[in-house]
Write a protein that holds these residues in place. Structure first.
Motif, PDB file in Angstrom:
ATOM      1  N   SER A  31       2.205  -0.077   6.993  1.00 30.65           N
ATOM      2  CA  SER A  31       1.760   1.312   6.886  1.00 30.65           C
ATOM      3  C   SER A  31       2.919   2.282   7.048  1.00 30.65           C
ATOM      4  CB  SER A  31       0.695   1.605   7.947  1.00 30.65           C
ATOM      5  OG  SER A  31       1.240   1.442   9.248  1.00 30.65           O
ATOM      6  N   LEU A  32       4.091   1.776   7.430  1.00 22.56           N
ATOM      7  CA  LEU A  32       5.255   2.637   7.619  1.00 22.56           C
ATOM      8  C   LEU A  32       5.908   2.930   6.273  1.00 22.56           C
ATOM      9  CD1 LEU A  32       6.920   0.950  10.734  1.00 22.56           C
ATOM     10  CD2 LEU A  32       5.274   2.823  10.681  1.00 22.56           C
ATOM     11  N   GLY A  33       6.135   4.202   6.002  1.00 26.59           N
ATOM     12  CA  GLY A  33       6.817   4.591   4.779  1.00 26.59           C
ATOM     13  C   GLY A  33       8.307   4.317   4.857  1.00 26.59           C
ATOM     14  N   HIS A  34       8.971   4.371   3.718  1.00 21.63           N
ATOM     15  CA  HIS A  34      10.403   4.089   3.661  1.00 21.63           C
ATOM     16  C   HIS A  34      11.202   5.034   4.549  1.00 21.63           C
ATOM     17  CE1 HIS A  34      10.309   1.777  -0.443  1.00 21.63           C
ATOM     18  NE2 HIS A  34       9.424   1.334   0.427  1.00 21.63           N
ATOM     19  N   ASP A  35      10.858   6.317   4.519  1.00 20.12           N
ATOM     20  CA  ASP A  35      11.603   7.287   5.325  1.00 20.12           C
ATOM     21  C   ASP A  35      11.446   7.005   6.814  1.00 20.12           C
ATOM     22  OD1 ASP A  35      11.155  10.231   3.201  1.00 20.12           O
ATOM     23  OD2 ASP A  35      12.477   8.497   3.051  1.00 20.12           O
ATOM     24  N   THR A  36      10.244   6.585   7.217  1.00 22.25           N
ATOM     25  CA  THR A  36      10.025   6.269   8.628  1.00 22.25           C
ATOM     26  C   THR A  36      10.830   5.043   9.039  1.00 22.25           C
ATOM     27  OG1 THR A  36       7.806   7.225   8.580  1.00 22.25           O
ATOM     28  CG2 THR A  36       8.287   5.678  10.355  1.00 22.25           C
ATOM     29  N   VAL A  37      10.860   4.023   8.186  1.00 22.62           N
ATOM     30  CA  VAL A  37      11.638   2.820   8.492  1.00 22.62           C
ATOM     31  C   VAL A  37      13.112   3.172   8.633  1.00 22.62           C
ATOM     32  CG1 VAL A  37      12.407   0.592   7.587  1.00 22.62           C
ATOM     33  CG2 VAL A  37      10.001   1.241   7.412  1.00 22.62           C
TER      34      VAL A  37
ATOM     35  N   GLU B  54       6.127 -10.584   7.529  1.00 30.39           N
ATOM     36  CA  GLU B  54       4.722 -10.917   7.761  1.00 30.39           C
ATOM     37  C   GLU B  54       4.205 -10.374   9.087  1.00 30.39           C
ATOM     38  OE1 GLU B  54       5.195 -15.325   6.181  1.00 30.39           O
ATOM     39  OE2 GLU B  54       3.093 -14.685   6.152  1.00 30.39           O
ATOM     40  N   GLU B  55       5.078  -9.739   9.852  1.00 26.10           N
ATOM     41  CA  GLU B  55       4.626  -9.086  11.077  1.00 26.10           C
ATOM     42  C   GLU B  55       3.953  -7.754  10.732  1.00 26.10           C
ATOM     43  OE1 GLU B  55       4.735 -10.643  13.807  1.00 26.10           O
ATOM     44  OE2 GLU B  55       6.176 -12.216  13.301  1.00 26.10           O
ATOM     45  N   SER B  56       3.097  -7.303  11.620  1.00 21.09           N
ATOM     46  CA  SER B  56       2.460  -5.995  11.457  1.00 21.09           C
ATOM     47  C   SER B  56       3.328  -4.955  12.151  1.00 21.09           C
ATOM     48  CB  SER B  56       1.045  -6.015  12.061  1.00 21.09           C
ATOM     49  OG  SER B  56       0.449  -4.734  11.982  1.00 21.09           O
ATOM     50  N   TRP B  57       4.291  -4.413  11.415  1.00 20.62           N
ATOM     51  CA  TRP B  57       5.242  -3.470  12.001  1.00 20.62           C
ATOM     52  C   TRP B  57       4.592  -2.110  12.210  1.00 20.62           C
ATOM     53  CZ3 TRP B  57       9.068  -5.716  14.177  1.00 20.62           C
ATOM     54  CH2 TRP B  57       9.597  -6.891  13.650  1.00 20.62           C
TER      55      TRP B  57
ATOM     56  N   ASP C   2       4.374  11.997  13.653  1.00 18.12           N
ATOM     57  CA  ASP C   2       3.537  11.695  14.808  1.00 18.12           C
ATOM     58  C   ASP C   2       2.698  10.452  14.563  1.00 18.12           C
ATOM     59  OD1 ASP C   2       4.464  13.830  16.271  1.00 18.12           O
ATOM     60  OD2 ASP C   2       2.971  15.203  15.453  1.00 18.12           O
ATOM     61  N   LEU C   3       2.300  10.260  13.317  1.00 23.54           N
ATOM     62  CA  LEU C   3       1.545   9.076  12.930  1.00 23.54           C
ATOM     63  C   LEU C   3       2.287   8.377  11.808  1.00 23.54           C
ATOM     64  CD1 LEU C   3      -2.070  10.541  12.913  1.00 23.54           C
ATOM     65  CD2 LEU C   3      -1.039   9.077  14.648  1.00 23.54           C
ATOM     66  N   PRO C   4       2.153   7.063  11.685  1.00 22.94           N
ATOM     67  CA  PRO C   4       2.846   6.358  10.611  1.00 22.94           C
ATOM     68  C   PRO C   4       2.431   6.886   9.249  1.00 22.94           C
ATOM     69  CG  PRO C   4       1.944   4.808  12.211  1.00 22.94           C
ATOM     70  CD  PRO C   4       1.386   6.155  12.549  1.00 22.94           C
TER      71      PRO C   4
ATOM     72  N   THR D 214      -0.896   6.516   0.108  1.00 24.82           N
ATOM     73  CA  THR D 214      -1.229   7.900  -0.191  1.00 24.82           C
ATOM     74  C   THR D 214      -0.131   8.515  -1.035  1.00 24.82           C
ATOM     75  OG1 THR D 214      -2.426   8.092   1.879  1.00 24.82           O
ATOM     76  CG2 THR D 214      -1.764  10.137   0.823  1.00 24.82           C
ATOM     77  N   THR D 215      -0.481   9.056  -2.181  1.00 21.32           N
ATOM     78  CA  THR D 215       0.509   9.602  -3.104  1.00 21.32           C
ATOM     79  C   THR D 215       0.315  11.098  -3.310  1.00 21.32           C
ATOM     80  OG1 THR D 215      -0.921   9.006  -4.965  1.00 21.32           O
ATOM     81  CG2 THR D 215       0.772   7.408  -4.305  1.00 21.32           C
ATOM     82  N   GLN D 216      -0.202  11.780  -2.312  1.00 28.88           N
ATOM     83  CA  GLN D 216      -0.369  13.212  -2.436  1.00 28.88           C
ATOM     84  C   GLN D 216       1.000  13.882  -2.508  1.00 28.88           C
ATOM     85  OE1 GLN D 216      -2.697  14.464   0.880  1.00 28.88           O
ATOM     86  NE2 GLN D 216      -4.558  13.448   0.180  1.00 28.88           N
ATOM     87  N   PRO D 217       1.133  14.945  -3.310  1.00 22.37           N
ATOM     88  CA  PRO D 217       2.424  15.624  -3.416  1.00 22.37           C
ATOM     89  C   PRO D 217       2.834  16.226  -2.085  1.00 22.37           C
ATOM     90  CG  PRO D 217       0.667  16.905  -4.451  1.00 22.37           C
ATOM     91  CD  PRO D 217       0.087  15.566  -4.120  1.00 22.37           C
ATOM     92  N   ARG D 218       4.127  16.253  -1.859  1.00 22.33           N
ATOM     93  CA  ARG D 218       4.641  16.821  -0.618  1.00 22.33           C
ATOM     94  C   ARG D 218       4.431  18.330  -0.618  1.00 22.33           C
ATOM     95  NH1 ARG D 218       8.221  13.288   2.052  1.00 22.33           N
ATOM     96  NH2 ARG D 218       8.585  11.364   0.914  1.00 22.33           N
ATOM     97  N   LYS D 219       4.033  18.835   0.547  1.00 20.04           N
ATOM     98  CA  LYS D 219       3.730  20.257   0.648  1.00 20.04           C
ATOM     99  C   LYS D 219       4.970  21.122   0.516  1.00 20.04           C
ATOM    100  CE  LYS D 219      -0.370  19.561   3.543  1.00 20.04           C
ATOM    101  NZ  LYS D 219      -1.019  19.865   4.841  1.00 20.04           N
TER     102      LYS D 219
END
Length: 588
Positions: free
Chosen positions: A139-145, A216-219, A308-310, A315-320
């Protein structure tokens, strides 16, 4: 070559396991483990360095006494009561998720050392890193990783002379991968749980410093999922290996081999003191860092944003914060490798040599130029040096130099390197007419010699060299047609280099002529768009062209207008004289 164990080898192993089972049954302190537990226990002790691997040629295996010593060493290292038998707490600890690397070599296990220092460390202080591939189902996005990798490395660089910078390409010192099962490095992963990650110690091998996480871990990150694996905590541990630390038995240490759960906020995490001492023994203390100081979290300008949340990658909504190219003014404009780049906020648009817009949607700056701060909210100016074709980014009082998409080592640096005062720049471009670089700030401009690495004498000047363009600019660039283009607000001016004066019919709409906004009408003198948007920097105000003093009056009957025109012509002429005088002095 595959070695087939002999019958004698199998017989010795069977007798060894039978002896172990008898010893366990004689113990009344704990329930008797199953044969499966025994097999797993022996494999575990061998895998993590407490027992030597069986020799299929000689059939030589450990005696019961050696096995008991190995179990005791494991128990002591893990903080358990040293019983020498596979009791329930020992088996539970063996099932705890952990790092793939062994705790001890065989010789160390026999001596039951608490830890062992590596034989190698990095012989340089600037280390590059790159996330080569990302979790496929997290569930972690590339930027978060990437941000979590940044903060995990920062834990170590905050207290040592080491510096880490992210790069693109395959030449990073620390390559970060999310892999599954056997990935050809000698440390196969085993699915969820078990071994979760590993890293290779510094050295000259091509894998030195590389860090691998089990895909395969739930990161997770900042998650209430008790079954998840906190990526930041594991990354701090593995990067400790990547810079030279081995496992240690200290229950409070981040280098303890067992997963201990989340360690807290990456912005505030402070290494245990014993870990600091061990890394200081390898690299020394970072200058101006007190051995007892807490991490400084007040300066966050270079720190990437952590949600604050992963992030939910599905979700592919456009960035605000994506700007509208047809209604915005741009922070910076540059010609790079013959193409035009328009920068706004964290994004940019790219035009080919034929002025074809590559995409209607903007791209993120930090994903294209790896090494800029992940939380960079905008750039002030960008230009390509004519001397070596490296790309220079300016933001505030600092600048970065890139070779293609990779930041050079040692950056950012202060803009005072150019002889510029602190406070940032509004615009920068290299002029093909004389190969000089011009910097603009408010109503001042400087001429810089990139070949000699020095500012030309007599600058800054208060009068613009090129006639008919705004006194203050957003940016400027040369183009393949031989002209120079100056940008401010939503408009631009064209100057053919030999004329030194804006072409007739300008300014024109940047959006219409450059950003494929064909449905827009040309800005009329009475429309709102004639109010040229000010550069988005503190201290600038949105002013009309007449208030800024660069609107050319078409009336000639007024004496005041005649005086103003003559005065501007005089200043322009003096600027030309000053330019050639400076050029003559530099030649002499």
């Amino acid at each position: 070559m595959l070695l087939i164990p002999s019958k004698k080898s199998f017989w010795h192993q069977e007798m060894f396991l039978i002896g172990l089972l008898i010893a366990l049954r004689e113990s009344m302190a704990a329930p008797t483990p199953t044969a499966e537990d025994i097999n797993r226990g022996v494999d575990w002790l061998t895998k993590f360095g407490y027992l030597p691997p069986p020799n299929p040629v000689t059939g030589q295996l450990q005696t019961q006494e050696e096995l008991s010593k190995a179990i005791k060493a494991m128990q002591e290292f893990g903080g358990l009561k040293a019983t020498g038998i596979l009791d329930e707490p020992t088996l539970m600890l063996m099932k705890t998720p952990r790092c793939s690397l062994p705790d001890l070599s065989h010789s160390q296990a026999l001596r039951r050392r608490r830890s062992a220092q590596p034989l190698t460390k990095w012989n340089k202080r600037n280390l590059s890193w790159r996330v080569r591939n990302f979790p496929k189902e997290s569930s972690l996005g590339h930027d978060t990783v990437r941000a979590l990798m940044y903060y995990a490395l920062k834990v170590w660089s905050d207290i040592t002379p080491l510096n880490f910078h992210e790069v693109a390409g395959n030449n990073a010192d620390i390559q970060i991968d999310f892999s599954r099962a056997d990935h050809n490095d000698g440390y196969p992963f085993d699915g969820p749980g078990g071994t979760v990650a590993h890293a290779f110690f510094p050295g000259e091998h091509h894998t030195s410093g590389d860090t691998h996480f089990d895909d395969e871990e739930s990161w997770t990150f900042r998650s209430s999922d008790i079954h998840g694996m906190d990526l930041f905590a594991v990354a701090v541990h593995e990067f400790g290996h990547a810079i030279g630390l081995t496992h240690i038995s200290d229950m409070e240490s981040i280098m303890r081999p067992y997963y201990q759960g989340p360690v807290g906020d990456p912005l505030k995490y402070d290494l245990p003191y014993d870990d600091k001492v061990r890394i200081w023994q390898l690299y020394g203390v970072r200058e101006s860092v007190s051995p007892t100081a807490k991490p400084d979290i007040s300066k966050t300008e270079d720190h990437p944003f952590l949600p604050d949340l992963p992030e939910n990658r599905s979700t592919t909504q456009p960035r605000k914060d994506e700007p509208d190219r047809c209604s915005t003014h741009f922070d910076a404009v540059a010609q790079i490798r013959g193409e035009a780049f328009f920068f706004k906020g964290k994004y940019f648009w790219r035009l080919t040599r034929t002025k074809h817009l590559v995409s209607l949607q903007p791209a993120q700056i930090h994903r294209f130029w790896r090494g800029l701060p992940l939380n960079l909210d905008s750039v002030d100016a960008v230009y390509e040096r004519t001397t070596d074709h490296k790309i220079v980014f300016f933001k505030g009082d600092r600048y970065w130099v890139f070779k293609d998409n990779n930041v050079e080592e040692g950056y950012p640096r202060p803009i005072t390197d150019f002889g510029l005062p602190l406070g940032g720049v509004d615009a920068a471009f290299s002029w093909s007419l004389n190969d000089k670089t011009y910097f603009f700030k408010d109503n001042l401009f400087w001429s810089y010699d990139d070949k000699e690495h020095r500012m030309d004498e007599g600058y800054p000047l208060e009068t613009i060299l090129w006639k008919g363009i705004p006194v203050t600019l957003d940016d400027a660039m040369g183009w393949s047609d031989g002209a120079t283009y100056f940008f401010r607000g939503k408009e631009y001016w064209k100057i053919v280099n030999s004329n030194m004066e804006a072409e007739q019919g300008y300014p024109q709409s940047t959006a219409k002529d450059w950003l494929v906004c064909s449905d827009m009408l040309s800005d009329g003198p009475g429309s709102e768009s004639t109010q040229t948007g000010a550069h988005s920097r503190q201290g600038h105000q949105d002013e009309s062209r007449s208030e800024n003093g660069y609107e050319v009056c078409s009336c000639t009957s007024s004496a005041g207008s005649l005086f103003g025109t003559a005065y501007n012509d005089l200043l322009w002429f003096l600027s030309i004289i000053h330019l050639f005088t400076a050029a003559l002095i530099s030649v002499l």
